[in-house]
Scaffold this motif. Sequence first.
Motif, PDB file in Angstrom:
ATOM      1  N   GLU A  58       0.833  -1.206   0.000  1.00 20.78           N
ATOM      2  CA  GLU A  58       0.000   0.000   0.000  1.00 20.78           C
ATOM      3  C   GLU A  58       0.871   1.261   0.000  1.00 20.78           C
ATOM      4  OE1 GLU A  58      -3.852  -0.255   2.286  1.00 20.78           O
ATOM      5  OE2 GLU A  58      -2.717  -1.824   3.348  1.00 20.78           O
ATOM      6  N   HIS A  59       2.077   1.149  -0.576  1.00 20.15           N
ATOM      7  CA  HIS A  59       3.054   2.245  -0.638  1.00 20.15           C
ATOM      8  C   HIS A  59       3.384   2.784   0.753  1.00 20.15           C
ATOM      9  CE1 HIS A  59       1.963   1.904  -4.763  1.00 20.15           C
ATOM     10  NE2 HIS A  59       0.894   2.675  -4.707  1.00 20.15           N
ATOM     11  N   ASP A  81       3.086   7.453 -11.830  1.00 19.61           N
ATOM     12  CA  ASP A  81       1.980   6.625 -12.319  1.00 19.61           C
ATOM     13  C   ASP A  81       1.855   5.305 -11.562  1.00 19.61           C
ATOM     14  OD1 ASP A  81       1.293   8.539 -14.148  1.00 19.61           O
ATOM     15  OD2 ASP A  81       2.252   7.550 -15.867  1.00 19.61           O
ATOM     16  N   GLU A  82       2.908   4.911 -10.849  1.00 17.12           N
ATOM     17  CA  GLU A  82       2.856   3.655 -10.111  1.00 17.12           C
ATOM     18  C   GLU A  82       2.139   3.772  -8.769  1.00 17.12           C
ATOM     19  OE1 GLU A  82       6.511   1.415  -9.940  1.00 17.12           O
ATOM     20  OE2 GLU A  82       7.273   2.440 -11.732  1.00 17.12           O
ATOM     21  N   SER A  84      -0.921   3.957  -6.625  1.00 16.02           N
ATOM     22  CA  SER A  84      -2.286   3.499  -6.912  1.00 16.02           C
ATOM     23  C   SER A  84      -3.299   4.594  -6.632  1.00 16.02           C
ATOM     24  CB  SER A  84      -2.617   2.256  -6.083  1.00 16.02           C
ATOM     25  OG  SER A  84      -2.979   2.603  -4.772  1.00 16.02           O
ATOM     26  N   ASP A  85      -4.339   4.634  -7.457  1.00 14.46           N
ATOM     27  CA  ASP A  85      -5.393   5.626  -7.265  1.00 14.46           C
ATOM     28  C   ASP A  85      -6.094   5.433  -5.928  1.00 14.46           C
ATOM     29  OD1 ASP A  85      -4.800   6.693  -9.733  1.00 14.46           O
ATOM     30  OD2 ASP A  85      -6.383   5.588 -10.790  1.00 14.46           O
ATOM     31  N   GLU A  86      -6.195   4.200  -5.476  1.00 12.82           N
ATOM     32  CA  GLU A  86      -6.839   3.938  -4.187  1.00 12.82           C
ATOM     33  C   GLU A  86      -6.075   4.615  -3.051  1.00 12.82           C
ATOM     34  OE1 GLU A  86      -8.090   0.157  -1.297  1.00 12.82           O
ATOM     35  OE2 GLU A  86      -7.168  -0.198  -3.256  1.00 12.82           O
TER      36      GLU A  86
END
Length: 257
Positions: A58-59, A81-82, A84-86
Amino acid sequence: MTDNTLRVLVWGENRHEQIEQHVRDIYPEGMHTTIAAGIAENLGDTARVSTTTLDEPEHGLSAEVLADTDVLVWWGHAAHDEVSDEVVDRVHRHVLSGLGLVVLHSGHWSKIFGKLMGTSCTLRWRSEQDRELVWTVNPTHPIARGVPHPIVIDQQEMYGEFFDIPAPDELIFLSTFSGGEVFRSGCTFRRGHGKIFFFSPGDQDYPVYHHRDVRRVIANGVQWVRTDLPARKIPTLLRYETGDFFTGHGYTGPIDA
């Protein structure tokens, strides 16, 4: 540390350090670690400073981690871009609810900064080594405390106008470069309950995050963006007399009131 300890999380992309030897030579433990060290040396026992990176689950920005964070510091460049939109949506909700956010250098193109600004956040740049002079244009602002005028950065990438951001709530620093370029290098914004500070010095190819005055500005920014809310929540529209959420349904008063 006390119960009022400022909980700071430095998020780093940590990609250049892994694949480019000259960046690893400058930041052998990662840029995020150097940024965190600068915050810690300036804030001392008043802050708990930790780090996380893009490649963590989850970064490194789970709901639990963000709930335990007062200020998030963000550096990214090659892998926007890596993200996540979430996770971006999660961070966005937390900022609107009162999480402080400090965005550094090429984080201007991060998904989270773009989502908060609502613009392209593009700018002009020149990658050759240049000298940057960071001029304080708002000397009474807390973020400018203890900062020389100007800050002289001998090795840096040029950032120049036009910088496609909304008009800042406050402009604190303006940078100039050898080609005559100018750049709004230190800006603040408010979104919901959250405060945001963007500070541009800090390209990966140069030792900017070892610079004493740059470290001081970032630490000052971390202190300023903190919000002391009793509980973090997104602003809502409530009935004044009851505190209930107002939906607009069931109103029987005059239509021109």
